[in-house]
Design an enzyme around this catalytic site. Sequence first.
Site, short mmCIF file in Angstrom:
data_model
loop_
_atom_site.label_atom_id
_atom_site.label_comp_id
_atom_site.label_asym_id
_atom_site.label_seq_id
_atom_site.Cartn_x
_atom_site.Cartn_y
_atom_site.Cartn_z
CG HIS A 147 -1.94 -0.58 -4.45
ND1 HIS A 147 -2.44 0.68 -4.34
CD2 HIS A 147 -2.30 -1.09 -3.19
CE1 HIS A 147 -3.06 0.83 -3.19
NE2 HIS A 147 -2.65 -0.30 -2.30
CD GLU A 171 -3.07 3.26 -7.21
OE1 GLU A 171 -3.54 4.46 -6.94
OE2 GLU A 171 -2.34 2.76 -6.26
CB SER A 210 -0.79 0.14 1.19
OG SER A 210 -1.82 -0.91 1.45
CG ASN A 227 -3.21 3.93 -0.63
OD1 ASN A 227 -4.46 3.96 -0.23
ND2 ASN A 227 -2.51 2.73 -0.15
C1 LIG Z 1 -8.98 6.75 10.79
C2 LIG Z 1 -7.53 6.52 11.28
C3 LIG Z 1 -6.84 6.70 10.00
C4 LIG Z 1 -5.40 6.69 10.37
C5 LIG Z 1 -4.36 5.79 9.36
C6 LIG Z 1 -4.28 6.58 7.87
C7 LIG Z 1 -3.80 5.09 6.97
C8 LIG Z 1 -4.74 5.22 5.75
C9 LIG Z 1 -4.26 4.05 5.05
C10 LIG Z 1 -5.10 3.68 3.84
C11 LIG Z 1 -5.39 2.31 3.68
C12 LIG Z 1 -5.13 2.08 2.05
C13 LIG Z 1 -5.46 0.47 1.87
C14 LIG Z 1 -5.01 0.17 0.45
O1 LIG Z 1 -3.86 0.16 0.04
C15 LIG Z 1 -6.04 0.69 -0.44
C16 LIG Z 1 -7.34 0.17 -0.35
O2 LIG Z 1 -7.93 -0.79 -0.66
S1 LIG Z 1 -8.59 1.53 0.17
C17 LIG Z 1 -9.90 0.73 0.18
C18 LIG Z 1 -10.97 0.75 -0.71
N1 LIG Z 1 -12.05 0.33 -0.61
C19 LIG Z 1 -13.10 1.05 -0.47
O3 LIG Z 1 -12.96 2.07 -0.38
C20 LIG Z 1 -14.28 0.09 0.06
C21 LIG Z 1 -15.74 1.02 0.18
N2 LIG Z 1 -16.62 0.34 0.58
C22 LIG Z 1 -17.52 -0.20 -0.55
O4 LIG Z 1 -17.19 -0.06 -1.47
C23 LIG Z 1 -18.74 -0.89 0.01
O5 LIG Z 1 -19.03 -0.63 1.26
C24 LIG Z 1 -18.39 -2.57 0.16
C25 LIG Z 1 -17.35 -2.87 0.60
C26 LIG Z 1 -18.47 -2.86 -1.45
C27 LIG Z 1 -19.74 -3.13 0.56
O6 LIG Z 1 -20.78 -2.50 0.07
P1 LIG Z 1 -22.19 -2.48 1.03
O7 LIG Z 1 -23.35 -2.00 -0.04
O8 LIG Z 1 -21.96 -1.90 2.22
O9 LIG Z 1 -22.54 -4.04 1.27
P2 LIG Z 1 -23.02 -5.37 0.71
O10 LIG Z 1 -22.61 -6.59 1.31
O11 LIG Z 1 -24.32 -5.19 0.23
O12 LIG Z 1 -21.98 -5.19 -0.64
C28 LIG Z 1 -22.27 -4.64 -1.83
C29 LIG Z 1 -22.17 -5.73 -3.07
O13 LIG Z 1 -20.74 -6.04 -3.13
C30 LIG Z 1 -20.55 -7.41 -2.85
N3 LIG Z 1 -19.51 -7.85 -2.03
C31 LIG Z 1 -19.15 -7.21 -1.06
N4 LIG Z 1 -18.09 -7.83 -0.56
C32 LIG Z 1 -17.78 -8.93 -1.20
C33 LIG Z 1 -16.76 -9.77 -1.25
N5 LIG Z 1 -15.86 -9.74 -0.48
N6 LIG Z 1 -16.85 -10.74 -2.35
C34 LIG Z 1 -17.68 -10.81 -3.44
N7 LIG Z 1 -18.85 -9.79 -3.45
C35 LIG Z 1 -18.74 -8.86 -2.61
C36 LIG Z 1 -22.01 -7.69 -2.38
O14 LIG Z 1 -22.42 -9.12 -2.69
C37 LIG Z 1 -23.10 -6.74 -2.80
O15 LIG Z 1 -23.37 -7.30 -4.12
P3 LIG Z 1 -24.86 -6.84 -4.73
O16 LIG Z 1 -25.68 -7.71 -3.92
O17 LIG Z 1 -25.18 -5.40 -4.54
O18 LIG Z 1 -24.87 -7.09 -6.16
N1 LIG Z 2 -6.06 -4.32 3.86
C1 LIG Z 2 -6.14 -3.51 2.82
O1 LIG Z 2 -7.23 -3.15 2.45
C2 LIG Z 2 -5.22 -3.44 1.75
C3 LIG Z 2 -5.60 -2.92 0.47
C4 LIG Z 2 -4.51 -2.98 -0.61
C5 LIG Z 2 -3.24 -3.48 -0.26
N2 LIG Z 2 -3.00 -3.98 0.91
C6 LIG Z 2 -1.60 -4.41 1.16
O2 LIG Z 2 -1.60 -5.91 1.14
C7 LIG Z 2 -0.85 -6.41 1.91
C8 LIG Z 2 -1.64 -7.55 2.56
O3 LIG Z 2 -2.38 -6.77 3.36
P1 LIG Z 2 -3.69 -7.69 4.21
O4 LIG Z 2 -4.72 -6.71 4.42
O5 LIG Z 2 -4.11 -8.65 3.06
O6 LIG Z 2 -2.96 -8.21 5.23
P2 LIG Z 2 -3.48 -9.71 6.16
O7 LIG Z 2 -3.03 -9.14 7.53
O8 LIG Z 2 -4.96 -9.61 6.01
O9 LIG Z 2 -2.70 -10.60 5.48
C9 LIG Z 2 -1.42 -10.75 5.53
C10 LIG Z 2 -1.03 -12.30 5.51
O10 LIG Z 2 0.51 -12.33 5.11
C11 LIG Z 2 0.67 -13.50 5.98
N3 LIG Z 2 2.06 -13.70 6.17
C12 LIG Z 2 2.89 -12.66 6.78
N4 LIG Z 2 4.32 -13.05 6.46
C13 LIG Z 2 4.26 -13.87 5.64
C14 LIG Z 2 5.30 -14.68 5.05
N5 LIG Z 2 6.72 -14.18 5.24
N6 LIG Z 2 5.07 -15.74 4.12
C15 LIG Z 2 3.67 -16.11 4.06
N7 LIG Z 2 2.64 -15.23 4.47
C16 LIG Z 2 2.88 -14.35 5.36
C17 LIG Z 2 -0.07 -13.47 7.50
O11 LIG Z 2 0.02 -14.64 7.90
C18 LIG Z 2 -1.37 -13.03 6.89
O12 LIG Z 2 -2.15 -14.05 6.46
C19 LIG Z 2 -0.02 -5.31 2.62
O13 LIG Z 2 1.30 -4.92 1.86
C20 LIG Z 2 -1.07 -4.18 2.52
O14 LIG Z 2 -0.46 -2.96 2.65
C21 LIG Z 2 -3.76 -4.00 1.92
#
Ligand SMILES: CCCCCCCCCCCCC[C@H](O)CC(=O)SCCNC(=O)CCNC(=O)[C@H](O)C(C)(C)COP(=O)(O)OP(=O)(O)OC[C@H]1O[C@@H](n2cnc3c(N)ncnc32)[C@H](O)[C@@H]1OP(=O)(O)O
Ligand SMILES: NC(=O)c1ccc[n+]([C@@H]2O[C@H](COP(=O)([O-])OP(=O)(O)OC[C@H]3O[C@@H](n4cnc5c(N)ncnc54)[C@H](O)[C@@H]3O)[C@@H](O)[C@H]2O)c1
Length: 302
Positions: free
Chosen positions: A156, A168, A135, A206
């Site tokens: 990503h 990405e 990430s 991000n």
């Molecule tokens: C505050 C503290 C901060 C301090 C720290 C800051 C650090 C910041 C770090 C940033 C993190 C970055 C992580 C990463 O690198 C990047 C990311 O991934 S960021 C995350 C991006 N994701 C989102 O933004 C998700 C947003 N949410 C949604 O889109 C929806 O809420 C949801 C997850 C899709 C769920 O939708 P809902 O409507 O709520 O719920 P439903 O259950 O009805 O689902 C809708 C639709 O999707 C289907 N579905 C949901 N999950 C799954 C699944 N796992 N597998 C298959 N299908 C799934 C579901 O069946 C529904 O389908 P439908 O019935 O509508 O056809």
């Molecule tokens: N959580 C998110 O929304 C998100 C979204 C995009 C990218 N990412 C990135 O993806 C990566 C995984 O995140 P996550 O959320 O799936 O974490 P997670 O904690 O759900 O899963 C990580 C997994 O890696 C396994 N693991 C750790 N060390 C290992 C090793 N040496 N060999 C094999 N397995 C090992 C752990 O047992 C665990 O099951 C991170 O780099 C994270 O930044 C996370």
Amino acid sequence: MIVRAMSSSTQPIKTVAIIGSGLMGSGIAQVAAASGHKVTVVDQSQEIVDKASASIQKSLGRVVKKKFPDDSKAQQTYIADVMSHLSLQTDAVDAVKSADLVIEAIVENLDVKKSLFSSLDKAAPPHTIFASNTSSIPIKDIASSTTRLDRFGGLHFFNPVPVMKLVEVIRIPETSDETYSALEAFGKAVGKTTVQCKDTPGFIVNRLLVPYMMEAVRLVERGEATPRDVDIAMKLGAGYPMGPFELSDYVGLDTMKFIIDGWMEREPNNPLFSKSELLNKLVAEGKLGVKSGEGFYPYNKK
Ligand SMILES: CCCCCCCCCCCCC[C@H](O)CC(=O)SCCNC(=O)CCNC(=O)[C@H](O)C(C)(C)COP(=O)(O)OP(=O)(O)OC[C@H]1O[C@@H](n2cnc3c(N)ncnc32)[C@H](O)[C@@H]1OP(=O)(O)O
Ligand SMILES: NC(=O)c1ccc[n+]([C@@H]2O[C@H](COP(=O)([O-])OP(=O)(O)OC[C@H]3O[C@@H](n4cnc5c(N)ncnc54)[C@H](O)[C@@H]3O)[C@@H](O)[C@H]2O)c1
């Protein structure tokens, strides 16, 4: 139609090894298997990979309800077909021996990722492309543990992978055009829209998301609003599907902390990334979000 990605030797990417079977690894494995790739998923114990297998089947259950409504036979056949493209194991070195592409999705820690890639570099065939799903860690820092900088890049994905439509694709200066094309083609082959980005902190999403999330937590720490009100406000006022605290719980607070700690270390003077006492406290208490049953909010334990 299955779009085949190409490996660096211009052979189609057929076999994919995914290291890490948590939230992201299991999602990537699901979409790769569903698009016809032969996928091996690796994690540290049998118990963890069994949990991943169950979570992939549960997610496929949601997919088939939409794909084949009212046809339970077609639903079962589809799930069995996708699962037949997947194997789960605990030996990463063995898994990469026949892989065209290795995608790493383990804990967000540079030293752990480097140590993994260094061992995989010795075991994987020369044509194998390596990609990290990090990430926030610079791809060049992870790639430096290998001898295949030209066959290294970032893929990503976003959480939840089966639903989120973006990947990405990150290149470092050494990434060959052939490797970049193969990674981009793989992203498309698994059904995603791809965007290209240089190896800059946070890539595109991000870089914009982290300051927003950090400001949300600071707003709460200053006592200006509750997490619940911030979440309601951002959903109803800005149209986001989840507010920042719901999203944090969904991403995993341990992962959030890894991201922000790493960023702070790399840019210590950037006030955007100063630490959050509240986030650190929750993680220290083992409150990691949805996956642990509690984070900013309580959840039913799965
Ligand atoms: C505050 C503290 C901060 C301090 C720290 C800051 C650090 C910041 C770090 C940033 C993190 C970055 C992580 C990463 O690198 C990047 C990311 O991934 S960021 C995350 C991006 N994701 C989102 O933004 C998700 C947003 N949410 C949604 O889109 C929806 O809420 C949801 C997850 C899709 C769920 O939708 P809902 O409507 O709520 O719920 P439903 O259950 O009805 O689902 C809708 C639709 O999707 C289907 N579905 C949901 N999950 C799954 C699944 N796992 N597998 C298959 N299908 C799934 C579901 O069946 C529904 O389908 P439908 O019935 O509508 O056809
Ligand atoms: N959580 C998110 O929304 C998100 C979204 C995009 C990218 N990412 C990135 O993806 C990566 C995984 O995140 P996550 O959320 O799936 O974490 P997670 O904690 O759900 O899963 C990580 C997994 O890696 C396994 N693991 C750790 N060390 C290992 C090793 N040496 N060999 C094999 N397995 C090992 C752990 O047992 C665990 O099951 C991170 O780099 C994270 O930044 C996370």
